[in-house]
Design a protein around this motif. Structure first.
Motif, PDB file in Angstrom:
ATOM      1  N   VAL A 259       0.825  -1.205   0.000  1.00 46.29           N
ATOM      2  CA  VAL A 259       0.000   0.000   0.000  1.00 46.29           C
ATOM      3  C   VAL A 259       0.861   1.257   0.000  1.00 46.29           C
ATOM      4  O   VAL A 259       1.937   1.288   0.597  1.00 46.29           O
ATOM      5  CB  VAL A 259      -0.959   0.017   1.211  1.00 46.29           C
ATOM      6  N   GLY A 260       0.343   2.289  -0.653  1.00 46.21           N
ATOM      7  CA  GLY A 260       0.998   3.584  -0.647  1.00 46.21           C
ATOM      8  C   GLY A 260       0.264   4.535   0.275  1.00 46.21           C
ATOM      9  O   GLY A 260      -0.946   4.703   0.167  1.00 46.21           O
ATOM     10  N   THR A 261       0.994   5.156   1.208  1.00 48.45           N
ATOM     11  CA  THR A 261       0.372   6.073   2.162  1.00 48.45           C
ATOM     12  C   THR A 261       0.391   7.515   1.686  1.00 48.45           C
ATOM     13  O   THR A 261      -0.011   8.408   2.418  1.00 48.45           O
ATOM     14  CB  THR A 261       1.087   5.992   3.519  1.00 48.45           C
ATOM     15  N   GLY A 262       0.856   7.739   0.464  1.00 46.33           N
ATOM     16  CA  GLY A 262       0.976   9.110   0.010  1.00 46.33           C
ATOM     17  C   GLY A 262       2.196   9.764   0.632  1.00 46.33           C
ATOM     18  O   GLY A 262       2.987   9.128   1.325  1.00 46.33           O
ATOM     19  N   PRO A 263       2.368  11.066   0.426  1.00 42.37           N
ATOM     20  CA  PRO A 263       3.576  11.727   0.899  1.00 42.37           C
ATOM     21  C   PRO A 263       3.588  12.042   2.385  1.00 42.37           C
ATOM     22  O   PRO A 263       4.626  12.375   2.932  1.00 42.37           O
ATOM     23  CB  PRO A 263       3.598  13.025   0.074  1.00 42.37           C
ATOM     24  N   ALA A 264       2.427  11.964   3.059  1.00 37.44           N
ATOM     25  CA  ALA A 264       2.396  12.363   4.469  1.00 37.44           C
ATOM     26  C   ALA A 264       1.384  11.536   5.245  1.00 37.44           C
ATOM     27  O   ALA A 264       1.418  10.319   5.240  1.00 37.44           O
ATOM     28  CB  ALA A 264       2.104  13.861   4.578  1.00 37.44           C
ATOM     29  N   GLY A 265       0.415  12.198   5.880  1.00 34.37           N
ATOM     30  CA  GLY A 265      -0.467  11.528   6.816  1.00 34.37           C
ATOM     31  C   GLY A 265      -1.789  11.072   6.243  1.00 34.37           C
ATOM     32  O   GLY A 265      -1.951  10.903   5.023  1.00 34.37           O
ATOM     33  N   TYR A 289       7.385   5.135   7.898  1.00 45.17           N
ATOM     34  CA  TYR A 289       6.096   5.017   7.233  1.00 45.17           C
ATOM     35  C   TYR A 289       5.072   4.313   8.124  1.00 45.17           C
ATOM     36  O   TYR A 289       3.884   4.664   8.122  1.00 45.17           O
ATOM     37  CB  TYR A 289       6.240   4.280   5.905  1.00 45.17           C
ATOM     38  N   LEU A 290       5.512   3.341   8.900  1.00 48.62           N
ATOM     39  CA  LEU A 290       4.586   2.669   9.820  1.00 48.62           C
ATOM     40  C   LEU A 290       4.019   3.650  10.842  1.00 48.62           C
ATOM     41  O   LEU A 290       2.866   3.521  11.265  1.00 48.62           O
ATOM     42  CB  LEU A 290       5.296   1.528  10.551  1.00 48.62           C
ATOM     43  N   ASP A 291       4.814   4.634  11.233  1.00 51.29           N
ATOM     44  CA  ASP A 291       4.358   5.603  12.225  1.00 51.29           C
ATOM     45  C   ASP A 291       3.196   6.450  11.724  1.00 51.29           C
ATOM     46  O   ASP A 291       2.509   7.099  12.514  1.00 51.29           O
ATOM     47  CB  ASP A 291       5.514   6.517  12.644  1.00 51.29           C
ATOM     48  N   ARG A 292       2.970   6.464  10.411  1.00 52.52           N
ATOM     49  CA  ARG A 292       1.835   7.217   9.849  1.00 52.52           C
ATOM     50  C   ARG A 292       0.518   6.463  10.000  1.00 52.52           C
ATOM     51  O   ARG A 292      -0.555   7.038   9.822  1.00 52.52           O
ATOM     52  CB  ARG A 292       2.060   7.482   8.364  1.00 52.52           C
ATOM     53  N   VAL A 293       0.599   5.170  10.298  1.00 48.95           N
ATOM     54  CA  VAL A 293      -0.594   4.328  10.331  1.00 48.95           C
ATOM     55  C   VAL A 293      -1.108   4.220  11.758  1.00 48.95           C
ATOM     56  O   VAL A 293      -0.328   3.892  12.668  1.00 48.95           O
ATOM     57  CB  VAL A 293      -0.279   2.920   9.778  1.00 48.95           C
ATOM     58  N   VAL A 295      -2.468   2.944  15.249  1.00 55.57           N
ATOM     59  CA  VAL A 295      -2.327   1.666  15.948  1.00 55.57           C
ATOM     60  C   VAL A 295      -3.706   1.073  16.176  1.00 55.57           C
ATOM     61  O   VAL A 295      -4.623   1.746  16.650  1.00 55.57           O
ATOM     62  CB  VAL A 295      -1.607   1.866  17.299  1.00 55.57           C
ATOM     63  N   ARG A 296      -3.868  -0.205  15.822  1.00 57.91           N
ATOM     64  CA  ARG A 296      -5.125  -0.907  16.033  1.00 57.91           C
ATOM     65  C   ARG A 296      -4.884  -2.124  16.919  1.00 57.91           C
ATOM     66  O   ARG A 296      -3.935  -2.869  16.694  1.00 57.91           O
ATOM     67  CB  ARG A 296      -5.737  -1.357  14.706  1.00 57.91           C
ATOM     68  N   PRO A 297      -5.748  -2.332  17.911  1.00 61.60           N
ATOM     69  CA  PRO A 297      -5.586  -3.516  18.763  1.00 61.60           C
ATOM     70  C   PRO A 297      -5.616  -4.792  17.927  1.00 61.60           C
ATOM     71  O   PRO A 297      -6.401  -4.920  16.991  1.00 61.60           O
ATOM     72  CB  PRO A 297      -6.811  -3.445  19.693  1.00 61.60           C
ATOM     73  N   GLY A 298      -4.725  -5.709  18.260  1.00 59.93           N
ATOM     74  CA  GLY A 298      -4.692  -6.997  17.577  1.00 59.93           C
ATOM     75  C   GLY A 298      -3.756  -7.056  16.391  1.00 59.93           C
ATOM     76  O   GLY A 298      -3.375  -8.140  15.947  1.00 59.93           O
ATOM     77  N   GLN A 299      -3.365  -5.884  15.859  1.00 57.69           N
ATOM     78  CA  GLN A 299      -2.424  -5.876  14.741  1.00 57.69           C
ATOM     79  C   GLN A 299      -0.986  -5.961  15.255  1.00 57.69           C
ATOM     80  O   GLN A 299      -0.658  -5.422  16.306  1.00 57.69           O
ATOM     81  CB  GLN A 299      -2.568  -4.613  13.899  1.00 57.69           C
ATOM     82  N   VAL A 300      -0.143  -6.626  14.485  1.00 57.19           N
ATOM     83  CA  VAL A 300       1.280  -6.725  14.824  1.00 57.19           C
ATOM     84  C   VAL A 300       2.059  -5.860  13.837  1.00 57.19           C
ATOM     85  O   VAL A 300       1.864  -5.962  12.617  1.00 57.19           O
ATOM     86  CB  VAL A 300       1.772  -8.184  14.750  1.00 57.19           C
ATOM     87  N   ARG A 301       2.920  -5.004  14.351  1.00 57.57           N
ATOM     88  CA  ARG A 301       3.685  -4.090  13.513  1.00 57.57           C
ATOM     89  C   ARG A 301       5.144  -4.540  13.478  1.00 57.57           C
ATOM     90  O   ARG A 301       5.756  -4.797  14.522  1.00 57.57           O
ATOM     91  CB  ARG A 301       3.576  -2.664  14.046  1.00 57.57           C
ATOM     92  N   HIS A 302       5.708  -4.619  12.265  1.00 57.00           N
ATOM     93  CA  HIS A 302       7.074  -5.068  12.076  1.00 57.00           C
ATOM     94  C   HIS A 302       7.854  -3.956  11.388  1.00 57.00           C
ATOM     95  O   HIS A 302       7.868  -3.853  10.161  1.00 57.00           O
ATOM     96  CB  HIS A 302       7.116  -6.343  11.228  1.00 57.00           C
ATOM     97  N   GLY A 303       8.484  -3.087  12.165  1.00 52.76           N
ATOM     98  CA  GLY A 303       9.256  -1.983  11.605  1.00 52.76           C
ATOM     99  C   GLY A 303      10.693  -2.379  11.328  1.00 52.76           C
ATOM    100  O   GLY A 303      11.248  -3.260  11.986  1.00 52.76           O
ATOM    101  N   SER A 304      11.305  -1.719  10.344  1.00 55.28           N
ATOM    102  CA  SER A 304      12.692  -2.030  10.005  1.00 55.28           C
ATOM    103  C   SER A 304      13.341  -0.809   9.371  1.00 55.28           C
ATOM    104  O   SER A 304      12.696   0.197   9.088  1.00 55.28           O
ATOM    105  CB  SER A 304      12.768  -3.231   9.053  1.00 55.28           C
ATOM    106  N   ASP A 305      14.641  -0.909   9.119  1.00 58.02           N
ATOM    107  CA  ASP A 305      15.415   0.158   8.499  1.00 58.02           C
ATOM    108  C   ASP A 305      15.020   0.307   7.029  1.00 58.02           C
ATOM    109  O   ASP A 305      14.452  -0.607   6.430  1.00 58.02           O
ATOM    110  CB  ASP A 305      16.908  -0.172   8.622  1.00 58.02           C
ATOM    111  N   ASN A 306      15.362   1.444   6.433  1.00 53.29           N
ATOM    112  CA  ASN A 306      14.934   1.694   5.051  1.00 53.29           C
ATOM    113  C   ASN A 306      15.828   1.048   4.001  1.00 53.29           C
ATOM    114  O   ASN A 306      15.627   1.241   2.807  1.00 53.29           O
ATOM    115  CB  ASN A 306      14.845   3.207   4.790  1.00 53.29           C
ATOM    116  N   LYS A 307      16.850   0.272   4.400  1.00 52.57           N
ATOM    117  CA  LYS A 307      17.763  -0.319   3.421  1.00 52.57           C
ATOM    118  C   LYS A 307      17.660  -1.835   3.347  1.00 52.57           C
ATOM    119  O   LYS A 307      18.565  -2.504   2.859  1.00 52.57           O
ATOM    120  CB  LYS A 307      19.201   0.086   3.743  1.00 52.57           C
TER     121      LYS A 307
END
Length: 501
Positions: A259-265, A289-293, A295-307
């Motif tokens: 998914v594309g979140t666009g340039p901002a929020g 980019y994850l920080d723009r989404v 937080v929903r209960p029950g979802q698991v977020r997997h953040g990582s570096d941009n490289k």
């Protein structure tokens, strides 16, 4: 001689149908009223009156407000809208006559008087002329949720209430974008409503409630309902997703949606993307980019570096292969120098051949910056990344020369970073071999974000020190115009017509 006092107008909410769900205040007002008014169709039967029947006395003056039409087919010269406006004006005049005579008037309304109710048409015509009070009632939405016995919304979930009379495509977009929903006014609209649930991918979750709390109540899965059996007093419900098991008839396999979140929020998200983010079990992406989404209960977020794009893609596909619904979150449009290519490259391997992958578009950085500046991309343009991390600078330079020779507007992505400081200067000097020094260049930084800064400079004045990875450059063609208008506003636009010869 003292001036005669007018009567008082009440809009009385009766609740969803069961007389036991009327409020104490509603019962009190009916008892105090001189006139009981209620809407009905031409057959004369009024659901509102039937709910309040045991509280209506023989000495009450009754004012049935009989609709002239119940469908949009009419020979009225003003059409359906004209017929209804005339009816509301005449009904308001009848009630005004009672109020002028000093009588208290209670207008009965199913559910809540100001929630898709007919009373509001009287309220808008009379409330500014007479003392008025509205008595709230239990809505059909609350009644339906109670009958389903499942939370309607929880935590930060968003509830969207929609009339089934909306166009099917509009319903589809709104259903795809929301967490929970109730669609009202079914009956003849049901086939289109069901189609919208199916097109939005929400049909397996959808429930159906007919005549909640009334005789003939019916509850079930929306997918199983026969269209011909659906009355007007029915609602379609998407209940809370939090902790809800997948319906037995829902697809059980995992998938990856890039998914594309666009340039901002959130303002830049499409309804389709909102829906995919809300439905996901796992979110995978660069942490920024994850920080723009939300937080929903029950979802698991997997953040990582941009490289680590390839590793991130493989991780997402492995999750989906185990039955998880995964959203890979990308900035801008996922197919423009972003995660869609990385995911599809890994997905092309035989071991992931059976994992469904969808790519959902987003607003690109180029489009966002162009809109802020005016319309610099109004004619043909080329999109080039200045990053030489994945391709040699010689290739970039050759593409810049080709695009400049063809007199294309340029959208330059990834122009510079802390480790890449010379590419912007090299690109500027190369372009000056083919473009006027006065060519406008739009610098769009953090478009849509809190540090947004969009300005235009001459190509000759482009300073590499003012460009970083959060900046996109839009370089005009020979035809691009840079104009001052109004009180200091500057716009950049490229004409749609290119001169001959």
């Amino acid at each position: 001689m003292s001036e005669q006092k007018t009567g008082r107008l009440y809009g009385v909410g009766l609740g969803p149908g069961d007389p036991a769900l009327m409020t104490v205040r509603a019962v009190e007002i009916i008892a105090e009223a001189d006139v009981i008014a209620y809407h009905s169709a031409r057959h004369g039967r009024s659901i509102a009156r039937s709910i309040a029947a045991k509280h209506i006395r023989a000495d009450h003056v009754e004012e049935p407000l009989v609709y002239p039409v119940t469908t949009e087919t009419t020979d009225h010269p003003g059409g359906y809208r004209g017929a209804m406006e005339e009816f509301y004006a005449e009904a308001a005049a009848r009630l005004a006559a009672h109020l002028d005579a000093g009588r208290t008037v209670a207008v009965l309304a199913e559910g809540d008087p100001l929630f898709y109710g007919s009373y509001m048409h009287m309220h808008k015509r009379l409330a500014d002329r007479y003392p008025t009070e509205v008595i709230p009632g239990v809505t059909s939405v609350s009644a339906a949720a109670a009958r389903l016995g499942t939370p309607l919304v929880e935590g930060e979930e968003v509830l969207t209430i929609l009339p089934g009379t909306l166009p099917e495509e509009e319903l589809t977009a709104r259903l795809a974008a929301t967490d929970a929903a109730v669609v009202m006014k079914l009956g003849r609209t049901f086939p289109a409503v069901r189609g919208a649930f199916e097109a939005s991918g929400r049909l397996p979750e959808a429930r159906y409630v007919e005549r909640a709390t009334m005789a003939g109540e019916r509850v079930g899965d929306l997918a199983e309902v026969v269209p011909e059996s659906v009355p007007y007093f029915a609602v379609a419900v998407l209940p809370s997703r939090i902790g809800a098991p997948r319906p037995d008839h829902a697809p059980q396999g995992g998938e990856v949606a890039v998914v594309g979140t666009g340039p901002a929020g959130p303002l830049w998200l499409t309804p389709e993307t909102r829906g995919a983010l809300a439905a996901a079990d796992d979110l995978v992406g660069y942490t920024t980019y994850l920080d723009r989404v939300p937080v929903r209960p029950g979802q698991v977020r997997h953040g990582s570096d941009n490289k680590v794009e390839s590793e991130r893609a493989e991780f997402a596909l492995d999750l989906a292969r185990r039955g998880r619904r995964v959203a890979v979150v990308s900035g801008g449009d996922p197919g423009v120098f972003a995660m869609a290519t990385a995911v599809l490259e890994v997905a092309s391997q035989e071991e992931y051949a059976q994992v469904p992958v969808r790519v959902l578009p987003g607003v690109t950085a180029a489009n966002a910056a162009a809109a802020r500046a005016g319309a610099p991309l109004g004619h043909d343009y080329a999109t080039i990344s200045l990053s030489d991390r994945l391709k040699p600078w010689e290739v970039i330079a050759e593409r810049l020369r080709a695009a400049a020779t063809a007199d294309l507007v340029l959208a330059l992505y990834n122009p510079g970073s802390r480790s890449r400081t010379w590419q912007v200067g090299k690109a500027r000097d190369l372009l000056l071999e083919h473009r006027s020094p006065d060519t406008p260049v739009v610098l769009g930084r953090d478009v849509g974000g809190p540090a947004e800064n969009v300005r235009t400079v001459r190509l000759a004045d482009l300073d590499p020190a003012e460009v970083d990875m959060r900046t996109i450059l839009l370089v005009g063609s020979s035809q691009t115009r840079w104009v001052k208008r109004g009180e200091g506003q500057q716009i950049v636009w490229t004409p749609r017509r290119y001169p001959e010869g």
